[in-house]
Design a protein around this motif. Sequence first.
Motif, short mmCIF file in Angstrom:
data_model
loop_
_atom_site.label_atom_id
_atom_site.label_comp_id
_atom_site.label_asym_id
_atom_site.label_seq_id
_atom_site.Cartn_x
_atom_site.Cartn_y
_atom_site.Cartn_z
N VAL A 130 1.13 -0.66 -0.09
CA VAL A 130 0.01 -0.15 -0.14
C VAL A 130 0.96 1.52 -0.28
N ILE A 131 1.99 1.20 1.04
CA ILE A 131 2.96 2.52 0.81
C ILE A 131 3.38 2.76 -0.51
N LEU A 132 4.01 1.26 -1.68
CA LEU A 132 4.30 1.69 -2.38
C LEU A 132 3.73 1.77 -3.14
N SER A 133 2.15 1.46 -2.96
CA SER A 133 1.49 1.74 -3.98
C SER A 133 0.87 3.07 -4.50
N LYS A 134 0.54 3.76 -3.67
CA LYS A 134 0.23 4.87 -2.80
C LYS A 134 0.80 6.39 -2.43
N ARG A 135 2.40 5.78 -2.87
CA ARG A 135 3.36 6.86 -2.35
C ARG A 135 3.75 7.66 -1.18
N ASP A 136 3.51 7.20 -0.16
CA ASP A 136 2.67 7.34 1.03
C ASP A 136 4.07 8.65 1.79
#
Length: 374
Positions: A130-136
């Motif tokens: 999720v962090i990688l996909s949303k670029r948090d």
Amino acid sequence: MRLSLPLTLGLLLLAAVAPAAAQEGTALSPRVLDEAALPGVMAKAVDRFIVPGYRNLSRTTADLAESSAALCETPSAATLEETRSTFSEVVRTWSTIEIVRLGPALEQNRFERFLFYPDRKSTGLKQVQVILSKRDERATQAESLKAKSVAVQGLGALEYVLYGTGAETLASKDGGFRCRYAMAISQNLAATAGELLAAWEKPDGIQSAWKAPGPGNPLFRDNKEAATELLGVLVHSVEMIKDQRLRPFYDGAIDGKPDKGRPKLAIYWRSGNTMASIAANLRGLQTLFNIAGMENLLPADSRSIAGSVNFLFKALISAADRVEGPIDAALADDKRRSRLDFITLNTADLLDRLNRDFGGAIGLGAGFSFADGD
């Protein structure tokens, strides 16, 4: 027929070390702890194994933070390979000292922040994805990352960033966000390693409690409690290797049918560090056992137990070293699978030697159960 080799080796190994245990089992003299030897053994465990182990971890994590920063500044195949190599070195260093799962390692979730494992429901993996996909961007700063779930800030998370789906982008500017996240994880690992080292180096902290058991000691009211803690490090760690590191991905033969294995349940399977980590766990345990002089806790007529324990350690480490390469390839190879069978069989025996034979001989009582906290 595949099981004939490991079973034969296992039986030979058991035969080689059994006489020592049998000899101790027939001893009639009472088994009592050597009170005079215990403080020196505890002091050597701290000064020669635990503190140096955390110093090595602090050094290698600092190297990892530096190499990940270099990767982000100059992304290329060469800098990516350097970062991956340094990651593998941190895995080995951590695996050597992670056996000391007590005290400062349990405070402030340091152990889980360093390694969230086992991740039975893929909680960590999903959160990292999720962090990688949303670029948090909050995950790209060490301080804000530290406030997130422990599952996204340790070695497991970093392994996926460096080796998982999309990791090839790290060799180019396209992997900028992914690299900044890797750098933040590396910086957090270095900070956690520094905290662990500082806690153990503090003269009036936990090392003082380990070195001087007694009525006023906040951890060990007497030498028996201290001996229980030290031997418990070995017993619990061998249990961990057997139940958490080996069994999830390989059970050996079941009802005579070979287990095909489950390579994706193995720790560090993406980076190919599964068996290197297990070998480092075993090396750490053997080093602690010997460098602390735990043999000195044994009565003179029971010293051969230490020889039996070391014989098993040596055989297991040698076998683990020879299960080289990615774990999926190892599981597909009969020779390496036979070595896994050997490791599985004799890890259980090592656990028994430490828990029953060694524990009983130093006065903790035959059949002493660390799991029950007795």
